[in-house]
Write a protein that holds these residues in place. Structure first.
Motif, PDB file in Angstrom:
ATOM      1  N   MET A 138       0.876  -1.327  -0.166  1.00 29.85           N
ATOM      2  CA  MET A 138       0.016   0.117   0.449  1.00 29.85           C
ATOM      3  C   MET A 138       0.964   1.718   0.138  1.00 29.85           C
ATOM      4  O   MET A 138       0.372   2.438  -0.796  1.00 29.85           O
ATOM      5  N   GLY A 139       2.372   1.060   0.578  1.00 31.91           N
ATOM      6  CA  GLY A 139       3.170   2.280   0.340  1.00 31.91           C
ATOM      7  C   GLY A 139       3.587   1.947  -0.497  1.00 31.91           C
ATOM      8  O   GLY A 139       4.274   3.189  -1.259  1.00 31.91           O
ATOM      9  N   LEU A 140       4.668   0.898  -1.331  1.00 38.94           N
ATOM     10  CA  LEU A 140       5.631   0.991  -1.412  1.00 38.94           C
ATOM     11  C   LEU A 140       5.082  -0.251  -2.447  1.00 38.94           C
ATOM     12  O   LEU A 140       5.820  -1.944  -2.172  1.00 38.94           O
ATOM     13  N   GLN A 153      17.610   1.777   1.474  1.00 40.37           N
ATOM     14  CA  GLN A 153      17.916   0.871   3.007  1.00 40.37           C
ATOM     15  C   GLN A 153      16.453   2.046   4.129  1.00 40.37           C
ATOM     16  O   GLN A 153      16.274   1.597   4.524  1.00 40.37           O
ATOM     17  N   GLN A 154      16.698   3.341   3.094  1.00 40.15           N
ATOM     18  CA  GLN A 154      14.927   3.975   3.416  1.00 40.15           C
ATOM     19  C   GLN A 154      13.417   2.998   3.319  1.00 40.15           C
ATOM     20  O   GLN A 154      13.128   2.363   4.277  1.00 40.15           O
ATOM     21  N   ARG A 155      13.111   2.287   2.283  1.00 42.48           N
ATOM     22  CA  ARG A 155      12.599   1.270   1.538  1.00 42.48           C
ATOM     23  C   ARG A 155      12.212   0.169   2.564  1.00 42.48           C
ATOM     24  O   ARG A 155      11.547   0.074   2.920  1.00 42.48           O
ATOM     25  N   GLN A 156      13.342   0.031   3.035  1.00 41.46           N
ATOM     26  CA  GLN A 156      13.551  -1.399   3.724  1.00 41.46           C
ATOM     27  C   GLN A 156      13.486  -1.451   5.218  1.00 41.46           C
ATOM     28  O   GLN A 156      12.798  -2.175   5.446  1.00 41.46           O
ATOM     29  N   TRP A 159       9.497  -0.568   5.324  1.00 41.26           N
ATOM     30  CA  TRP A 159       9.064  -2.526   4.840  1.00 41.26           C
ATOM     31  C   TRP A 159       8.871  -3.100   6.033  1.00 41.26           C
ATOM     32  O   TRP A 159       8.263  -3.330   6.659  1.00 41.26           O
ATOM     33  N   LEU A 160      10.299  -2.772   6.475  1.00 44.68           N
ATOM     34  CA  LEU A 160      10.088  -3.619   8.006  1.00 44.68           C
ATOM     35  C   LEU A 160       9.050  -3.502   9.190  1.00 44.68           C
ATOM     36  O   LEU A 160       8.410  -4.297  10.122  1.00 44.68           O
ATOM     37  N   LEU A 161       9.601  -2.057   9.134  1.00 44.35           N
ATOM     38  CA  LEU A 161       9.069  -1.229  10.593  1.00 44.35           C
ATOM     39  C   LEU A 161       6.961  -2.165  10.096  1.00 44.35           C
ATOM     40  O   LEU A 161       6.152  -2.145  10.952  1.00 44.35           O
ATOM     41  N   THR A 162       6.509  -1.505   8.848  1.00 40.42           N
ATOM     42  CA  THR A 162       5.008  -1.770   8.330  1.00 40.42           C
ATOM     43  C   THR A 162       4.793  -3.415   8.430  1.00 40.42           C
ATOM     44  O   THR A 162       3.413  -3.570   9.142  1.00 40.42           O
ATOM     45  N   ALA A 163       5.887  -4.358   8.267  1.00 40.76           N
ATOM     46  CA  ALA A 163       4.969  -5.291   8.686  1.00 40.76           C
ATOM     47  C   ALA A 163       5.428  -6.103   9.129  1.00 40.76           C
ATOM     48  O   ALA A 163       4.660  -6.547  10.344  1.00 40.76           O
ATOM     49  N   MET A 164       6.234  -5.692  10.442  1.00 39.42           N
ATOM     50  CA  MET A 164       6.054  -5.268  12.063  1.00 39.42           C
ATOM     51  C   MET A 164       4.808  -5.571  12.935  1.00 39.42           C
ATOM     52  O   MET A 164       4.493  -6.170  13.312  1.00 39.42           O
ATOM     53  N   GLY A 196       4.378   7.238   6.406  1.00 36.02           N
ATOM     54  CA  GLY A 196       4.555   8.011   4.717  1.00 36.02           C
ATOM     55  C   GLY A 196       5.595   6.750   4.309  1.00 36.02           C
ATOM     56  O   GLY A 196       6.377   6.668   4.899  1.00 36.02           O
ATOM     57  N   ALA A 197       5.330   6.365   3.107  1.00 39.93           N
ATOM     58  CA  ALA A 197       6.675   5.016   2.796  1.00 39.93           C
ATOM     59  C   ALA A 197       7.402   6.191   1.909  1.00 39.93           C
ATOM     60  O   ALA A 197       6.810   7.724   1.752  1.00 39.93           O
ATOM     61  N   PRO A 198       8.461   5.888   1.775  1.00 36.31           N
ATOM     62  CA  PRO A 198       9.983   6.517   0.709  1.00 36.31           C
ATOM     63  C   PRO A 198       9.930   6.728  -0.403  1.00 36.31           C
ATOM     64  O   PRO A 198       9.805   5.431  -0.966  1.00 36.31           O
ATOM     65  N   HIS A 199       9.844   8.127  -0.672  1.00 34.79           N
ATOM     66  CA  HIS A 199       9.244   7.631  -2.147  1.00 34.79           C
ATOM     67  C   HIS A 199      10.054   9.026  -2.866  1.00 34.79           C
ATOM     68  O   HIS A 199      10.902  10.230  -1.837  1.00 34.79           O
ATOM     69  N   PRO A 200      10.460   8.059  -4.151  1.00 34.80           N
ATOM     70  CA  PRO A 200      11.813   9.426  -4.651  1.00 34.80           C
ATOM     71  C   PRO A 200      11.437  10.792  -4.909  1.00 34.80           C
ATOM     72  O   PRO A 200       9.740  11.086  -4.551  1.00 34.80           O
TER      73      PRO A 200
END
Length: 251
Positions: A138-140, A153-156, A159-164, A196-200
Motif C-alpha cells: 500500500m506504500g511501496l 535503506q529507507q525503503r527496507q 517495509w520492516l516497520l510496516t510488516a512487524m 508515509g513510505a519513502p518515495h523519490p
C-alpha cells in the motif's frame, strides 16, 4: 519437534515454490523482460558517452582496488543468463522464499499454541500475506527494473516497520478480546501509512505506467498464491509428519 518443523518447512516450501515458479514464468517474468528492454533502449541512447565513461571507471577501479586483477575483472557485473539459467535461479529464490514462509507460519502457530491443520494454517497464511505483502504494498508497490525508487535503506526500514507492526496488530486484534487492545491494534495498522513510505523526489520511470500497474497487480496475486499454497501444504504435511513420528512409538 525441531526436526519436524524443518522437514515440513522444506517439503511445503519445495511444493509451493515449484508450483508458484511455474506460475511466475507465464505471468510476471514476461513483464520483467519487457521492462528490461525499455531500460536497455534508454541506456543505448547515450551509448558512446556511457561506454567511454564505463571504460574509464573500470580502469580507475582496477587501479585503486588492491584485489583487482585479471581474475577479478567484471566479477560484480555477473548475472544469470537469460533462459534456463535465469529461470533456475528465479525458481530457487521462490522456493527459498516459500520455505521461509512455511517456517514463519509454523513458528508463529507453535508459539501461539495453535492447532496446526489445513483451515488454521490457511487463516494464518492469509494474515501473513496481509502483513508481509498487502500492507507494505500500500506504500511501496512491487517495482519493475527501471522504476524510480527512494534510497534502498529507507525503503527496507519502512517495509520492516510496516510488516512487524501489521503482524503484531493483527495478532492482538484477532486473539485479544479487550476492546481497548483491539482499538490500539487498529490504530497501529494505520501508523506506518501515517508516517508515509519513502518515495523519490521525482517519480520518473523508464517503464510505461500500464506495464508497471499490471506487474504490481500480478505480483501481489502471485504472492497471495504463494502464501496460500504454502499454508495449505503446511496444514496437510504437519499432521502427516505427526502421524509418521507417532507410528514407530506405537509399534
Amino acid at each position: 519437534m525441531v526436526t519436524r518443523v524443518l522437514t515440513v518447512s522444506i517439503l511445503a516450501g519445495l511444493l509451493a515454490g515449484l508450483l508458484i515458479s511455474a506460475l511466475q514464468h507465464v505471468t510476471t517474468t514476461p513483464l520483467i523482460l519487457k521492462a528490461e528492454t525499455y531500460e536497455a533502449a534508454l541506456r543505448a541512447q547515450g551509448a558512446p558517452m556511457q561506454a567511454a565513461f564505463s571504460g574509464e571507471a573500470r580502469i580507475q577501479l582496477a587501479h585503486n582496488d588492491p584485489k583487482a586483477g585479471p581474475d577479478h575483472a567484471g566479477e560484480h557485473d555477473w548475472k544469470p543468463q537469460d533462459g534456463l539459467q535465469r529461470t533456475a535461479f528465479t525458481s530457487l529464490v521462490t522456493i527459498g522464499t516459500a520455505i521461509g514462509f512455511a517456517a514463519l507460519l509454523l513458528a508463529g502457530m507453535i508459539a501461539a499454541n495453535e492447532q496446526i491443520d489445513q483451515r488454521r494454517a490457511l487463516a494464518w497464511a492469509v494474515c501473513g500475506f496481509f502483513a508481509f505483502g498487502l500492507a507494505p504494498a500500500m506504500g511501496l508497490a512491487p517495482e519493475l527494473p527501471g522504476s524510480a525508487a527512494a534510497e534502498l535503506q529507507q525503503r527496507q526500514l519502512w517495509w520492516l516497520l510496516t510488516a512487524m507492526v501489521t503482524a503484531g496488530a493483527l495478532f492482538v486484534f484477532l486473539r485479544v478480546e479487550a476492546s481497548w487492545a483491539r482499538a490500539l491494534a487498529a490504530l497501529a495498522l494505520l501508523l506506518p501509512h501515517l508516517i508515509g513510505a519513502p518515495h523519490p523526489a521525482a517519480p520518473e520511470s523508464k517503464v510505461p505506467a500500464e506495464i508497471a500497474a499490471h506487474f504490481a497487480a500480478l505480483s501481489l496475486a502471485i504472492q497471495a498464491a504463494l502464501w496460500l499454497v504454502t499454508g495449505f501444504a503446511v496444514g496437510v504435511l504437519w499432521p502427516w509428519a505427526a502421524r509418521r513420528n507417532a507410528a514407530p512409538v506405537a509399534a
